[in-house]
Every structure is written in C-alpha cells, then in structure tokens.
Scaffold this motif. Structure first.
Motif, PDB file in Angstrom:
ATOM      1  N   THR A 157      50.848 -42.711  56.480  1.00  0.00           N
ATOM      2  CA  THR A 157      52.197 -42.136  56.392  1.00  0.00           C
ATOM      3  C   THR A 157      52.637 -41.548  57.725  1.00  0.00           C
ATOM      4  O   THR A 157      53.773 -41.759  58.176  1.00  0.00           O
ATOM      5  CB  THR A 157      52.260 -41.043  55.305  1.00  0.00           C
ATOM      6  N   SER A 158      51.729 -40.814  58.379  1.00  0.00           N
ATOM      7  CA  SER A 158      52.025 -40.221  59.680  1.00  0.00           C
ATOM      8  C   SER A 158      52.321 -41.299  60.716  1.00  0.00           C
ATOM      9  O   SER A 158      53.299 -41.208  61.470  1.00  0.00           O
ATOM     10  CB  SER A 158      50.838 -39.368  60.138  1.00  0.00           C
ATOM     11  N   THR A 159      51.496 -42.339  60.752  1.00  0.00           N
ATOM     12  CA  THR A 159      51.667 -43.429  61.718  1.00  0.00           C
ATOM     13  C   THR A 159      52.986 -44.153  61.496  1.00  0.00           C
ATOM     14  O   THR A 159      53.713 -44.457  62.456  1.00  0.00           O
ATOM     15  CB  THR A 159      50.489 -44.429  61.605  1.00  0.00           C
ATOM     16  N   VAL A 160      53.312 -44.437  60.235  1.00  0.00           N
ATOM     17  CA  VAL A 160      54.558 -45.138  59.911  1.00  0.00           C
ATOM     18  C   VAL A 160      55.778 -44.305  60.317  1.00  0.00           C
ATOM     19  O   VAL A 160      56.752 -44.837  60.873  1.00  0.00           O
ATOM     20  CB  VAL A 160      54.622 -45.481  58.401  1.00  0.00           C
ATOM     21  N   LEU A 161      55.730 -42.993  60.068  1.00  0.00           N
ATOM     22  CA  LEU A 161      56.844 -42.116  60.445  1.00  0.00           C
ATOM     23  C   LEU A 161      57.110 -42.163  61.952  1.00  0.00           C
ATOM     24  O   LEU A 161      58.270 -42.189  62.387  1.00  0.00           O
ATOM     25  CB  LEU A 161      56.542 -40.674  60.020  1.00  0.00           C
ATOM     26  N   ILE A 162      56.049 -42.185  62.741  1.00  0.00           N
ATOM     27  CA  ILE A 162      56.196 -42.212  64.201  1.00  0.00           C
ATOM     28  C   ILE A 162      56.841 -43.528  64.648  1.00  0.00           C
ATOM     29  O   ILE A 162      57.777 -43.531  65.459  1.00  0.00           O
ATOM     30  CB  ILE A 162      54.827 -42.026  64.886  1.00  0.00           C
ATOM     31  N   VAL A 163      56.350 -44.648  64.121  1.00  0.00           N
ATOM     32  CA  VAL A 163      56.899 -45.957  64.491  1.00  0.00           C
ATOM     33  C   VAL A 163      58.364 -46.060  64.058  1.00  0.00           C
ATOM     34  O   VAL A 163      59.221 -46.540  64.817  1.00  0.00           O
ATOM     35  CB  VAL A 163      56.069 -47.102  63.874  1.00  0.00           C
ATOM     36  N   VAL A 164      58.662 -45.597  62.847  1.00  0.00           N
ATOM     37  CA  VAL A 164      60.037 -45.633  62.345  1.00  0.00           C
ATOM     38  C   VAL A 164      60.955 -44.767  63.217  1.00  0.00           C
ATOM     39  O   VAL A 164      62.102 -45.145  63.497  1.00  0.00           O
ATOM     40  CB  VAL A 164      60.091 -45.166  60.875  1.00  0.00           C
ATOM     41  N   ALA A 165      60.450 -43.610  63.672  1.00  0.00           N
ATOM     42  CA  ALA A 165      61.243 -42.713  64.516  1.00  0.00           C
ATOM     43  C   ALA A 165      61.661 -43.402  65.811  1.00  0.00           C
ATOM     44  O   ALA A 165      62.831 -43.338  66.215  1.00  0.00           O
ATOM     45  CB  ALA A 165      60.441 -41.450  64.831  1.00  0.00           C
ATOM     46  N   VAL A 166      60.713 -44.058  66.471  1.00  0.00           N
ATOM     47  CA  VAL A 166      61.005 -44.736  67.740  1.00  0.00           C
ATOM     48  C   VAL A 166      61.889 -45.956  67.497  1.00  0.00           C
ATOM     49  O   VAL A 166      62.821 -46.224  68.270  1.00  0.00           O
ATOM     50  CB  VAL A 166      59.697 -45.134  68.464  1.00  0.00           C
ATOM     51  N   LEU A 167      61.625 -46.696  66.432  1.00  0.00           N
ATOM     52  CA  LEU A 167      62.442 -47.863  66.093  1.00  0.00           C
ATOM     53  C   LEU A 167      63.883 -47.443  65.795  1.00  0.00           C
ATOM     54  O   LEU A 167      64.836 -48.126  66.198  1.00  0.00           O
ATOM     55  CB  LEU A 167      61.842 -48.580  64.876  1.00  0.00           C
ATOM     56  N   PHE A 168      64.038 -46.322  65.115  1.00  0.00           N
ATOM     57  CA  PHE A 168      65.373 -45.800  64.811  1.00  0.00           C
ATOM     58  C   PHE A 168      66.106 -45.433  66.104  1.00  0.00           C
ATOM     59  O   PHE A 168      67.287 -45.759  66.277  1.00  0.00           O
ATOM     60  CB  PHE A 168      65.263 -44.579  63.899  1.00  0.00           C
ATOM     61  N   GLY A 169      65.395 -44.757  67.021  1.00  0.00           N
ATOM     62  CA  GLY A 169      65.994 -44.389  68.310  1.00  0.00           C
ATOM     63  C   GLY A 169      66.416 -45.616  69.107  1.00  0.00           C
ATOM     64  O   GLY A 169      67.489 -45.634  69.730  1.00  0.00           O
ATOM     65  N   LEU A 170      65.570 -46.654  69.090  1.00  0.00           N
ATOM     66  CA  LEU A 170      65.894 -47.901  69.790  1.00  0.00           C
ATOM     67  C   LEU A 170      67.129 -48.558  69.186  1.00  0.00           C
ATOM     68  O   LEU A 170      68.026 -49.016  69.912  1.00  0.00           O
ATOM     69  CB  LEU A 170      64.696 -48.859  69.731  1.00  0.00           C
ATOM     70  N   THR A 171      67.194 -48.607  67.864  1.00  0.00           N
ATOM     71  CA  THR A 171      68.340 -49.214  67.186  1.00  0.00           C
ATOM     72  C   THR A 171      69.633 -48.476  67.529  1.00  0.00           C
ATOM     73  O   THR A 171      70.674 -49.096  67.790  1.00  0.00           O
ATOM     74  CB  THR A 171      68.126 -49.203  65.655  1.00  0.00           C
TER      75      THR A 171
END
Length: 299
Positions: free
Chosen positions: A268-282
């Motif tokens: 869950t922690s790992t997914v949140l981090i990846v989603v955070a950066v992906l969201f910023g990129l988008t």
C-alpha cells in the motif's frame, strides 16, 4: 524597512547562495563517507562479540546495511537542495520531493538486501515480496521523474519574459526558503536527539526498522504540505490562470499522497508513492499542453 530587506538579503546569501550550497555539499559528502566506515566497523565489532547488538538491530547484522547510513546523509543534502531550488524553479522543487522519496526507497532496499531469503519460496516470503515491490517501484519512479523533469524543461522553454509580478512571487518564495532552512535543521537535530535517547533506553518501538526508515521524513513531508498550500494561496495574488492554479493544486495533492505513504506499510505504501509521482507527472503534462494551446491562440 530597508534594514529588514538588508537582513533578508544577508540571510539568503548566507543560507542559500551557490557558495553555501557547494560548502554544504562537500561537508555532507565527507560526513557520509566517514559514517559509512563507522557503521561498517560497528557491524564487525558486533560480529566479533566485542560490543553487543542491543535489540538485535537489523542495521548491525550485515555489512550491506552499512550503506544505509551514508544514504541518510545524502538524503539530508537532498532536503537542502529542495529548499535551495524552491525560489528558482517550482517544478525543480517538486522534482526534489520525488527524488527524496525515491532515495528513501533505495535506502530501504540496501537494508532489505541483507535480509533476503534466497529460496524457491520467494513469493511466499513477506520480506522478499516487499523487496520485489520496492525494486520495481524504484525503477518506475526513476523513469517517471525523468519524464517529469523533461516536462519541466518544456515549460521553461515556453516561459514568457519575467515581469515585476513574477519577481514579487519569487521574493515570496525566497522568504519561505530562508525560514525553512533553520526549521528543518531544528527538526533534524530534535529527531536525532530523540532517536538517540530511544536507543539509550532500548525502546523496541523506536528501534523497529520501519520507524527508523520513516524517521524525520514523515514530519518533513507534513511541513512540505503546509508549504505547498502556502505557495498555492500566494499564487492566487499573482495569477488567475486556471491551468496554473490546477497545476499547483495537483502538486499539493501529490505531496499529500506521499505523506500518507508513511502512515501505512507494505505494498500500500509503495503504491501510494508511485501514484503520487504519476499524478504529478499527469498534472504537469496537461498543464504544458494547456499553456501551449493558450500561447498558440494568442499569436
């Protein structure tokens, strides 16, 4: 008023000038190298039963774990760079946030390497599975940060000439940066002293690895959320462009997602981090397209 401006100029030059950055870089890298050898020596002293390993700390069981300590000091330098770039480039400031959380994962990988159980039951062992998740996440984050930086450069290339209103916004960011340097220094010293006291008291909760890995940075990202919100509110005084407001708001959400990752563990922690950066990129990709369309329509 002139006295305050002179004081601010002096403080900014002392804390955030290029010369200061170079000195801090050399100092921290020297400390990181020294800490690596100290940690390595402690591990071998424990192995030879010269000193005890209180609470069976994971960081004193394998020589590979000694890489964890210099990485911690490199992270401290990355925190300084984040503040250093805040007045210069907002996208670089956000990039540094992403780099810091990625380095935290990389630092964790070095410790996890020493605890891997190389068996045929790899996908049944919790520690090995988490190592796999973090390894994949670090590669994804590395690529996402590369894309984010490229988008940031595109934005700079399309940047219009600076106006007095932009200069005032930069001055506001400089004031925030000057405040953040001593604030984070105090936080770092307090965290280290608190952790040292916990070690001396042999507290199981504080010495647990997950607690050590999140040490300082959970509070750090909490402060960053407040900083991002302040920057968002200040930006309303200098721009009413919808796409810039959405971009700044999106970056706040991205930082909040990173902070939330410290409150959970595992996948869950790992997914949140990846989603955070992906969201910023988008967010920045859409922002750049929006800005390009606006510029094209005004030509």
């Amino acid at each position: 008023m002139i006295y305050l401006e002179n004081l601010f100029t002096t403080l900014y030059a002392a804390l955030l000038s290029e010369n200061t950055r170079e000195k801090i870089e050399k100092t921290i890298l020297s400390i990181a190298l020294f800490s690596f050898f100290v940690h390595l020596i402690l591990i071998y002293l424990v192995k030879m039963d010269i000193i005890p390993n209180f609470n069976e700390s994971e960081l004193l069981q394998n020589p590979i774990s000694s890489i964890y300590t210099p990485f911690s000091f490199i992270l401290v330098y990355e925190v300084y760079l984040l503040i250093f770039y805040l007045p210069k480039s907002f996208t670089t400031y956000i990039t540094k946030q992403y780099e810091i959380i990625t380095l935290i994962i990389i630092r964790k990988l070095f410790n996890d390497l020493s605890a891997l159980e190389l068996t045929s039951n790899w996908f049944e062992i919790k520690g090995d599975l988490q190592f796999t998740y973090d390894l994949i996440a670090s590669l994804l984050l590395f690529y996402l940060i590369f894309l984010f930086e490229r988008q940031g450069k595109k934005k700079l290339n399309n940047k219009l000439e600076d106006k007095p209103i932009i200069e005032r916004f930069i001055k506001s960011k400089k004031i925030i940066a000057v405040i953040l340097v001593p604030l984070f220094l105090i936080m770092a010293v307090y965290t280290f002293m608190n952790w040292s006291f916990a070690v001396s008291m042999a507290s199981d909760e504080i010495l647990e690895f997950n607690s050590i890995n999140n040490l300082f940075f959970d509070q750090f990202f909490t402060i960053l959320i407040l900083v991002d919100v302040i920057l968002l509110l200040i930006s309303f005084f200098y721009t009413n462009q919808f796409h810039k407001i959405i971009r700044n708001s999106g970056f706040v959400i991205s930082t909040i997602l990173i902070r939330l990752s410290f409150g959970v563990s595992g996948l869950t922690s790992t997914v949140l981090i990846v989603v955070a950066v992906l969201f910023g990129l988008t967010i920045i990709v859409i922002h750049n397209k929006y800005e390009n369309e606006s510029l094209a329509s005004n030509v």
